[in-house]
Each structure stands twice: as structure tokens, then as C-alpha cells.
Design a protein around this motif. Structure first.
Motif, PDB file in Angstrom:
ATOM      1  N   ASP A   1      -0.005   7.561  18.599  1.00  0.00           N
ATOM      2  CA  ASP A   1       1.519   8.172  18.867  1.00  0.00           C
ATOM      3  C   ASP A   1       1.616   9.758  18.969  1.00  0.00           C
ATOM      4  O   ASP A   1       2.565  10.408  18.809  1.00  0.00           O
ATOM      5  N   GLY A   2       0.489  10.468  19.391  1.00  0.00           N
ATOM      6  CA  GLY A   2       0.542  11.809  19.573  1.00  0.00           C
ATOM      7  C   GLY A   2       0.097  12.519  18.364  1.00  0.00           C
ATOM      8  O   GLY A   2       0.013  11.857  17.077  1.00  0.00           O
ATOM      9  N   GLY A   3      -0.106  13.635  18.514  1.00  0.00           N
ATOM     10  CA  GLY A   3      -0.326  14.716  17.213  1.00  0.00           C
ATOM     11  C   GLY A   3      -1.794  14.450  16.640  1.00  0.00           C
ATOM     12  O   GLY A   3      -2.559  14.077  17.559  1.00  0.00           O
ATOM     13  N   ASP A   4      -1.932  14.638  15.298  1.00  0.00           N
ATOM     14  CA  ASP A   4      -3.281  14.422  15.019  1.00  0.00           C
ATOM     15  C   ASP A   4      -3.611  13.030  14.581  1.00  0.00           C
ATOM     16  O   ASP A   4      -4.976  12.758  14.415  1.00  0.00           O
ATOM     17  N   ASN A   5      -2.772  12.113  14.533  1.00  0.00           N
ATOM     18  CA  ASN A   5      -3.118  10.843  14.499  1.00  0.00           C
ATOM     19  C   ASN A   5      -4.030  10.440  12.991  1.00  0.00           C
ATOM     20  O   ASN A   5      -4.894  10.064  13.151  1.00  0.00           O
TER      21      ASN A   5
ATOM     22  N   GLY B   1       3.093  18.109  10.539  1.00  0.00           N
ATOM     23  CA  GLY B   1       4.155  17.639   9.967  1.00  0.00           C
ATOM     24  C   GLY B   1       4.808  16.403  10.315  1.00  0.00           C
ATOM     25  O   GLY B   1       5.928  15.969   9.857  1.00  0.00           O
ATOM     26  N   SER B   2       4.372  15.985  11.560  1.00  0.00           N
ATOM     27  CA  SER B   2       4.848  14.602  12.235  1.00  0.00           C
ATOM     28  C   SER B   2       4.814  13.414  11.556  1.00  0.00           C
ATOM     29  O   SER B   2       3.646  13.273  10.669  1.00  0.00           O
TER      30      SER B   2
ATOM     31  N   VAL C   1       0.718  -1.251   0.038  1.00  0.00           N
ATOM     32  CA  VAL C   1      -0.150   0.135   0.042  1.00  0.00           C
ATOM     33  C   VAL C   1       0.793   1.297   0.003  1.00  0.00           C
ATOM     34  O   VAL C   1       2.101   1.096   0.715  1.00  0.00           O
ATOM     35  N   TYR C   2       0.278   2.359  -0.707  1.00  0.00           N
ATOM     36  CA  TYR C   2       0.863   3.496  -0.401  1.00  0.00           C
ATOM     37  C   TYR C   2       0.268   4.510   0.656  1.00  0.00           C
ATOM     38  O   TYR C   2      -0.698   4.388   0.716  1.00  0.00           O
ATOM     39  N   ILE C   3       1.446   4.842   1.733  1.00  0.00           N
ATOM     40  CA  ILE C   3       0.805   5.647   2.758  1.00  0.00           C
ATOM     41  C   ILE C   3       1.456   6.900   2.897  1.00  0.00           C
ATOM     42  O   ILE C   3       2.688   7.098   2.359  1.00  0.00           O
ATOM     43  N   ARG C   4       0.989   7.912   3.581  1.00  0.00           N
ATOM     44  CA  ARG C   4       1.414   9.276   3.659  1.00  0.00           C
ATOM     45  C   ARG C   4       0.777   9.762   5.121  1.00  0.00           C
ATOM     46  O   ARG C   4      -0.155   9.623   5.259  1.00  0.00           O
ATOM     47  N   SER C   5       1.764  10.342   5.834  1.00  0.00           N
ATOM     48  CA  SER C   5       1.225  10.942   6.927  1.00  0.00           C
ATOM     49  C   SER C   5       0.153  12.197   6.496  1.00  0.00           C
ATOM     50  O   SER C   5       0.697  13.141   5.861  1.00  0.00           O
TER      51      SER C   5
END
Length: 944
Positions: A188-192, A130-131, A121-125
């Protein structure tokens, strides 16, 4: 549906072939459903949010968690150089809890034993800060008992702000299982939040069974108010690990084989046909869409092979689509009316996605030309103010969406509703559909009487206390059938036309007719009702299939014995004494099954069996006679017959029919004529050919280089409303010209309103021409047309005698033979002229075009040239006749249309074509035409 328009020149110079239906190679494909994340038919489970979820996918959040899903379009090259435009899905966790994420739980893919699989699969945060974002990609494996506890292809990845492809480990399954892809974000924190694109699990494609003949699509039955039908409800919530799995009657093949995939549905449809069922009410709800589509694909495959499959209609389920989710629609509002009809359109979209042939629309149930809709309860907990929904509300929306692909909607709808609940106020008919716990229910509404029959009911594996109606080995089902047949014979009260068999496969409720293990029923631990039952007193897995077949044969409107010939590759020409293996495809059209035991076989019925063996038996293995007890109604049988051509030159007839044990023929008779001679088709065969008994129609033949030919047929429409014409390119095979596909262009008006982009090139069947010799005088040759059911053109066998020559049979063309051929204007692709410079010096011209309404039209003339110019009077069929058996040459009246003038002033590859019409509305014009075809063994004359 007409096929997509093609370039006129491509039709002429390229072969368009039917290579047959072959198994081919099982090329690997992506097993993941809807990997491009299109559509909006996915669903949300638990506390998941999002405006839409892509088709076949699910957003889920349970145990106090929250998730949100949205579709994000991606431009080409966004993932990697050369990547296609697609969609990504943005998944974000709004609140961490028990379990939340994104998967396709209701549309798994199958794992075949011994095949290696790998997920990628292609994934991107998608974190706004920006985390990076961690994500777990699970590949859980399921069998008939549910989750196996194994996830052999699973992996984890950390997505950055750049697109990356991640892959899991390769794995192999030891037995038939199923799997899905599931995405769960790590907290793991941030926007998830994460973006997902182009998920893939590569595996083998399903390959349909191979058959050795071209696609055979036929028109479906068009019911009238006086016809009877036997119908049943078909559900599609089946996978080999999920859907309905708690029924008391296990399938004889095992519940794990109920995959909801195409092979499963092919077998189920054949079992329905073996039951003599001809109408299917196909469940319409908001889940298991892929399984419904696989059902439609199975229908298409069988129809393509010549099966007369049951007709289908949508069975809307408001209580699940809206009510089960705690939702309602308000159909007093425009939005509510739109939403109601949208679901019927979704069903039709899925049907036409897989059934794209020209006869597909005829396989949907109509009654007196109206589309039949069926619905379950429209109770207030699902539909508010159903009485505010009108027939016009539904019809206008169906027309707006379907008018072109499904013309029957323009005639209106015939609405079936359900008793013991709220039905549409405009219901034409009511039936007891899962509304009454009884073996039989007779309902009269609007003077229409329907009957529901049930073999039994037992849903206590899934409900407490649930319902129980014993089968007692099948005795009650036989009894209520006998009651129905006695009622029909008695003739009292309104006639019974429509029979509703409670279900084919409502599995958890135990109402199905499917072939089952006749042993003890499955009783779940939760079932405390204390009941027991017997599936069949004779231990017959097909107890209810056999009963339905026998009784339906006494109820429906079909003859006991009937047959229809669908296709043959009988050669149009043979050399004297030549042997050939010939195939004939014949379909059982009657209630009686065919088998060797019943003495039914294919027989040659004329000419003292001059062509070969007198009879050919049914292949019991190929036609699964041991499973079905014979060839059921609607199934085609392929016969292979060894023939030998007679020794005497000429046109010889062969005639075949199905015969019973006493030798009496029944059903259609297949007649074929073959030209027996010594000459192969050669350049001298260019010219015009006709049947003297069918004076007024004929074929224009152009022999090209490379053993190719172009044939135009000028004839009439099946309804006698005007002229018609076909064209096609074909291969020269010995003494025959074989054209695998003819085209019938229509759709644009004559003259200044002509628009080549409006023309539809509809497939019009196939044809072959066979010749005894080049002269084709006397007995001449034969023309065989397969016909086109979709266009109304029946099969036709006709003689083909020569009426014009261009190059002559001595292979010494005259000086101007090279001016012959087809000419057209590329800007007006779709019309043109055929020119024949005859051996006697005259010029024959026929213009193929359209009338003022866009219907096919042709005009012809014959003239004597003056140098490089020829002027002629032009005639047209002012009073036509009909195609095929309706043809009557005495009906045709040829009248003056005007005149043609052709001038060759710039060599032989272009001609100026002028017409001056005296028929009102056609006017006059000059066209500069370019050469489209050149005849074999001709060249440009030195001087015109």
C-alpha cells in the motif's frame, strides 16, 4: 546435573514431594511455536534476507519478490501495561513479487476436532514515514494431502504507529488437521514494513499419560569397545501434512498420524524398543527443529516412566545444512571450525532442554567414556578443506560449551564417518550410511568392522530414475541377518561390534523398518520405473520389527531373561494383620518378551508366601501385550499385590522375583523388610539409629510438630573415597517416616573459603524409616533407601536400632531436651550441627560440612555438659568404607579431628559453636549458630 541450590532452611522445614506422574487437566496453551521470537535457527527461503530468523520461523520471498526479517527486542511494558520483555519481528517488503512474508511452515500446530481456535497478534506499523500498514494474517489448514484450500481463522488488519492486538474469527475443525500463522504485507505504498509480537492461537495442551508412581530415571548403558550394539538412523522431518510424504510403504496407522509430535514419537520409540534396537543416530540438519525436540521430549517422558529407552547420538548432515543451500564452510578457518561444532551443540542444546534429570547425560552414546559423534558426507560442496579439521578442534569446542552438563566430552570423542564420501580424517570408525545400494555392506577401518543391513530401497516416488532394491516380502532382510550372525559365530576377521540398520523411517527412500500397511505399495504418478514389491509375504505390518527383534536377540550382549526392580511403595511399617495394596515396578532387562502365555509372572519367593498371594500375573491390557506380543526389553511393568502383615510383632521380610513357566526365578530379587507393631511414630522417636551389622553409619531423627520429621543419614561414598551425608524432611505415616526426596549437598570447601552459593543440592533418592515400637530395641526398625543412580548410590535396605534417646518414650522429656535440634549460620547456609541432649545427660553433636576440596565431610563427638557449656573430643572417619553392598565396618577407622565446645548463653534458640581442629588444614573458629529445628514436645528449659 545437580539441581539448582535451594535454601537450607527450606529443605528442612518444607516437604519436597514426588506426587507421581498424573495426567491432570489439558489446560489451554499457545499453540504457536516460539511466540517470543527467540533464537536464530529459523531459515530464509527464496530471496528473503535478514541476519537471523527466529527458531522455527521462516522468511520467504519467491516469484520475483523480496523480503527482509530482523529481530527487535522489546522491553517490559512495551506492548501493554504489564507485558513481559520479549522480541518482535520486523518484516519489510523490499520488492513486491509473487509471494513474500513470514510464517512457521516447518513447525505447524495441530487442530483437534471439536475444539474452538482463535488467532491473535500484536502488530505495529514500522513505516519510517509514520504511515499505517495493512497486513493479512492467514491461518491455512492442511491435511495429509497438503493445503486444504481453507483458511477459516484468517483476517486482515491495519497497523498504526501504536501497538494493537488484533484477533481473527473463532473456528472449529471436523477432523485432525494442522495449521500455521502466515503474515503477508499489503503493498500500500511507503516502506511496507511491520512489527509483529506475541502471536497466539490458543488450544489444548498435550497431556502425557498418567502413571501412579514417581519419576523413575535410570542410568544408560555405558558401552565399551567389546560391546555390541544394534543401531538405526532416525529422521524427524514429519508432520501430518508435510515433510517426507511420498514413501512407497504407508504406515499402518496412516501417514496422517505422523505428526512429529510427542504422542507420535512415544509410539515410534516403543516400536524401536520392540525391535531390540538400543542406539539411535538422530538426524541433525537445519530444519524441522521442533519435531526433533518433540522426539527428545518423548524420550524424556518414557525415561521418566522407567523405560530404558535407546541411547542417542547426533547424525550430522553437512550436505543438507550447507551443501543443499549452495553454501560451504571453510574449516581451515576458526570461523568454519566454530560453525561445524556449533551444530553439534545445537543438537545437544535441544536434547538437554527436555532432558534435565541427573541421568540425562548417560543416555547419550559413549564408547569407553568418549562421546560418539556420527556424520554423513563432508564433501567439498558442503565442507571445504575437511582434512584441516582436527580431533582437537572438535573436542576443545565441545568441552568449552558442554563440560559441566555433559562430563563425557572431557574424555574426548569417538568419531563415526561414512564411506563413499569424505569423512573426517580422525574418524575412528566408518560405516555405509546411505552410501551403497545393497542389502548388506561390511566395512573395516582402523581395525574396526561395521555392518550395514537394509530391508530394501525404493525412492522412485521422489527421484527419476531413482533407486530400487526389492524387499520381496522380507526374505532378503532375513538372509542378510543370517549372514551377519554366521559371520559373528565364525569369528573370522576383526570382530563386528556395531550394526547399522539403514533407517527406521527414511520415508521417501523406502528404507524404513516401521510398521506399515502390508498391502500394495504407494506408487506416485511420477514414478515411471515400472517396479513393484511386496512388503510382507505373511501380510505382517510388523514384518521388519519382528525380524529385527528376533535376530538382534542373537547379536546383542543381553541375557535371554533378566529383570530389574525400579520402585515399590511397600510400607516400612504395618500393624499386625493389616492389609495393604502394594505396587512393585519391574523392568524387563532381557531379550525374551514377558507375557502370560510365556508363564512369566511376579512371585514371592520366601517365607512361605506369608505376605499374600504367591504369584501376580502381567496385566496384558496395561502393557499392550496384544500389540507387542509381550513386554519387550526396557519396558517397566507395574504389579499391584495385595499383602497382609504377619500377626507377630517384629521386623518381617518379603522377597519377590520374576519367575518363568517352570517357577525358576531370574534377574534381580526385591527384598523388603517391614516393621510390624502397634505404635505410631511419636516425639520419643527422636534420636540416633543404626544397624549393628553396619556399625559406622546411621540416621539422626528429629520428630517435629505437625507430623513432620527431619532425617540425616551419615554414611560413605559409593567409591569408598570418603564420608557422605544426606538430609530430607518427611511425613509421619503411622509407624513410618516417609521422605520423598533426600538431598546430598556438595561443592564448597571447609573454612574461610566456604561459599553457600557454590553448594549444589543433588537429589539422592528417597527413603523411609519404619519402627516396631518407640524403643526400637531388639529387632528395631527398618531403613529403606531408593538410592540415586546418578550419584552412584544403590538401593539399600537396612535395620534401624536405637542408640540414643532425647525425650524418652514415656513422653516426659528431661529439662534440657529443648536444647536439642539442628543449628546453622544463615550466612553459611549448607553446613551446621545436629545436637542431641540425651536422657542420660550427655550431649551428642555431629557437624555436617565439607572437606578442604568441597566433598562431603562429617565429624562427631560426645560429651558431658558443665552448666550451659559442653566440650568434647571430636572424631572423623579417617579411613572410610563404601555405601551399600560394599560396606565393611572393619574398614572404618575413626581418628581424632580435634574438639568442639558449645555454649548456650542467650537462651535456647542460639548456640556458640567453637571448634579447634588438630587435623591439618581445618584450623579453629567460632560460629554463632541459630536454631533451625525444634523437636516435638520440647520447650526451652527454665535454666540451662
Amino acid at each position: 546435573m545437580a539441581m539448582k541450590p535451594v535454601l537450607w532452611s527450606a529443605v528442612i522445614v518444607c516437604a519436597v514431594c514426588f506426587p507421581g506422574i498424573a495426567a491432570g487437566q489439558a489446560t489451554n496453551i499457545n499453540q504457536v511455536p516460539n511466540a517470543g521470537f527467540g533464537g536464530d535457527l529459523g531459515y530464509r527461503f527464496g530471496d528473503a534476507q535478514g541476519a537471523v530468523v527466529p527458531d522455527y520461523w521462516r522468511a520467504f520471498a519467491v516469484g520475483g519478490g523480496g523480503a527482509n526479517v530482523e529481530i527487535v527486542p522489546l522491553a517490559a511494558n512495551a506492548l501493554f501495561p504489564g507485558s513481559p520483555a520479549t522480541n518482535a519481528v520486523r518484516v519489510s517488503i523490499t520488492f513486491g513479487g509473487g509471494d513474500q512474508g513470514f510464517d512457521h511452515d516447518l513447525t505447524p500446530f495441530s487442530f483437534q476436532p471439536g475444539v474452538s481456535y482463535t488467532a491473535s497478534v500484536y502488530i505495529r506499523s514500522a513505516n519510517g514515514d509514520g504511515s499505517s500498514q495493512g497486513v493479512d494474517i492467514a491461518v491455512p489448514v492442511f491435511d495429509v494431502n497438503g493445503f486444504t484450500g481453507r483458511q477459516p481463522g484468517s483476517f486482515s488488519a491495519t497497523a498504526t504507529q501504536a501497538w494493537q492486538q488484533f484477533s481473527g474469527p473463532a473456528f472449529t475443525e471436523a477432523e485432525d488437521t494442522s495449521g500455521i500463522l502466515a503474515f503477508r504485507l499489503q503493498d500500500d505504498g511507503g516502506d511496507n514494513a511491520i512489527l509483529i509480537a506475541m502471536p497466539e492461537v490458543e488450544g489444548p495442551a498435550y497431556v502425557p499419560p498418567a502413571v501412579s508412581y514417581p519419576p523413575i530415571y535410570t542410568m544408560g548403558r555405558q558401552f565399551t569397545a567389546s560391546d555390541r550394539w544394534v543401531g538405526t538412523h532416525v529422521f524427524h522431518w514429519f508432520m501430518n501434512y508435510g515433510g517426507q510424504i511420498q514413501g512407497p510403504w504407508r504406515p499402518v496407522e496412516g501417514r496422517g498420524k505422523w505428526t512429529g509430535e510427542v504422542p507420535f514419537w512415544r509410539d515410534q520409540i516403543k516400536d524401536m524398543m520392540d525391535s531390540n534396537i538400543e542406539v539411535l543416530y538422530v538426524h541433525l540438519w537445519n530444519g524441522f527443529h521442533l519435531q526433533r525436540e518433540q522426539f527428545f521430549e518423548a524420550l524424556n517422558q518414557l525415561r521418566r516412566e522407567g523405560y530404558d529407552t535407546p541411547l542417542v547420538m547426533p547424525f550430522l548432515d553437512p550436505l543438507i545444512i550447507w551443501g543443499e543451500n549452495g553454501e560451504t564452510i571453510e574449516v581451515a578457518s576458526t570461523a568454519g571450525k566454530d560453525e561445524y561444532v556449533r551444530w553439534y551443540n545445537i543438537w545437544l542444546d535441544q536434547y538437554f532442554r527436555y532432558n534435565t534429570d541427573d541421568t540425562a547425560h548417560s543416555r547419550l552414546v559413549t564408547l569407553d567414556g568418549k562421546f560418539v559423534l556420527n556424520t554423513w558426507h563432508g564433501n567439498p560442496d558442503a565442507i571445504v578443506n575437511l582434512s584441516a579439521l582436527s580431533r582437537q578442534d572438535v573436542e576443545s569446542r565441545l568441552i568449552a560449551y558442554n563440560a559441566d552438563r555433559f562430563p563425557a566430552v572431557n574424555n574426548g570423542i569417538y568419531q563415526i564417518g561414512t564411506t563413499n564420501g569424505v569423512a573426517p580424517s580422525f574418524s575412528d570408525e566408518l560405516a555405509s550410511q546411505f552410501s551403497i545400494l545393497a542389502y548388506e555392506a561390511y566395512i573395516t577401518h582402523n581395525g574396526r568392522r561395521t555392518v550395514m543391513l537394509s530391508p530394501g530401497n525404493w525412492d522412485q516416488n521422489v527421484r527419476d530414475p531413482g533407486l530400487f532394491l526389492a524387499r520381496d516380502g522380507g526374505v532378503h532382510y532375513e538372509d542378510v541377518w543370517d549372514d551377519l550372525l554366521a559371520e559373528v559365530a565364525g569369528g573370522g576377521g576383526p570382530p563386528i561390534r556395531h550394526l547399522f540398520l539403514k533407517s527406521w523411517n527414511e520415508y521417501d527412500e523406502g528404507t524404513g523398518l516401521f510398521a506399515s500397511d502390508p498391502g500394495p505399495p504407494h506408487i506416485a504418478p511420477s514414478n515411471t520405473g515400472g517396479n513393484n514389491d511386496v512388503f510382507s509375504t505373511t501380510d505382517n505390518p510388523r514384518e521388519y520389527i519382528d525380524t529385527t527383534y528376533t535376530k538382534a536377540s542373537q547379536f546383542n550382549n543381553h541375557a535371554a531373561r533378566d529383570s530389574r526392580f525400579l520402585w515399590s511403595d511397600f510400607p516400612t511399617s504395618l500393624s499386625a494383620g493389616e492389609a495393604a495394596s502394594v505396587n512393585l515396578l519391574v523392568r524387563n532387562e532381557g531379550n525374551q518378551k514377558w507375557s502370560g502365555a510365556s508363564g512369566i509372572r511376579l512371585s514371592e519367593t520366601v517365607n512361605g508366601h506369608a505376605w499374600g498371594p504367591a504369584t501376580t500375573p502381567i496385566d496384558a491390557v496395561a502393557n499392550e501385550v496384544s500389540r507387542y506380543g509381550g513386554v519387550f526389553r526396557g519396558r517397566p511393568v507395574l504389579f499391584e499385590v495385595d499383602v497382609t502383615a504377619p500377626q507377630a510383632p517384629g521386623v518381617h521380610a518379603a522377597e519377590y522375583a520374576m519367575t518363568g513357566g517352570n517357577g525358576a526365578a531370574f534377574g534381580e530379587t526385591f527384598t523388603f523388610q517391614a516393621a510390624v507393631g502397634e505404635d505410631d511414630v511419636q516425639a520419643g522417636h527422636s534420636g540416633a539409629f543404626f544397624n549393628p551389622a553396619r556399625n559406622g553409619e546411621g540416621n539422626y531423627v528429629e520428630i517435629l510438630d505437625g507430623d513432620r520429621a527431619v532425617v540425616y543419614t551419615f554414611t560413605y561414598r559409593p567409591d569408598g573415597s570418603g564420608p557422605a551425608w544426606f538430609l530430607g524432611t518427611g511425613a509421619i505415616e503411622g509407624g513410618s517416616i516417609v521422605i520423598d526426596e533426600l538431598f546430598r549437598p556438595t561443592g564448597t570447601p571447609f573454612g574461610p573459603g566456604f561459599d553457600k552459593d557454590e553448594i549444589e543440592f543433588s537429589p539422592a533418592g528417597s527413603m523411609s524409616l519404619g519402627f516396631v515400637d518407640c524403643q526400637s530395641g531388639g529387632s528395631g526398625g527398618v531403613a529403606n533407601y531408593s538410592g540415586s543412580e546418578a550419584l552412584g548410590f544403590e538401593r539399600l535396605l537396612s535395620r534401624a536400632g536405637r542408640i540414643s534417646q532425647i525425650t524418652g518414650c514415656g513422653r516426659t522429656p528431661h529439662a534440657n531436651a529443648g536444647l536439642s535440634g539442628s543449628y546453622y549460620d544463615p550466612a553459611r547456609n549448607g553446613e551446621g550441627i545436629v545436637v542431641q541432649w540425651l536422657t542420660n545427660g550427655d550431649v551428642l553433636v555431629i557437624m555436617f560440612t565439607y572437606d578442604l576440596n568441597g566433598e562431603q565431610f562429617w565429624v562427631f563427638g560426645l560429651g558431658t555438659p558443665d552448666g550451659d557449656t559442653v566440650t568434647m573430643d571430636a572424631l572423623y572417619p579417617a579411613v572410610p568404607t563404601s555405601w551399600g553392598s560394599g560396606f565393611d565396618p572393619d574398614e572404618i577407622s575413626l581418628e581424632s579431628w580435634g574438639s568442639f565446645t558449645l555454649t548456650w548463653a542467650n537462651g535456647c534458640n542460639a548456640v556458640t559453636f567453637e571448634y579447634d581442629a588438630t587435623l591439618a588444614g581445618y584450623g579453629s573458629a567460632t560460629r554463632n549458630y541459630s536454631r533451625l529445628t525444634r523437636l516435638a514436645e520440647t520447650s526451652c528449659p527454665v535454666t540451662n
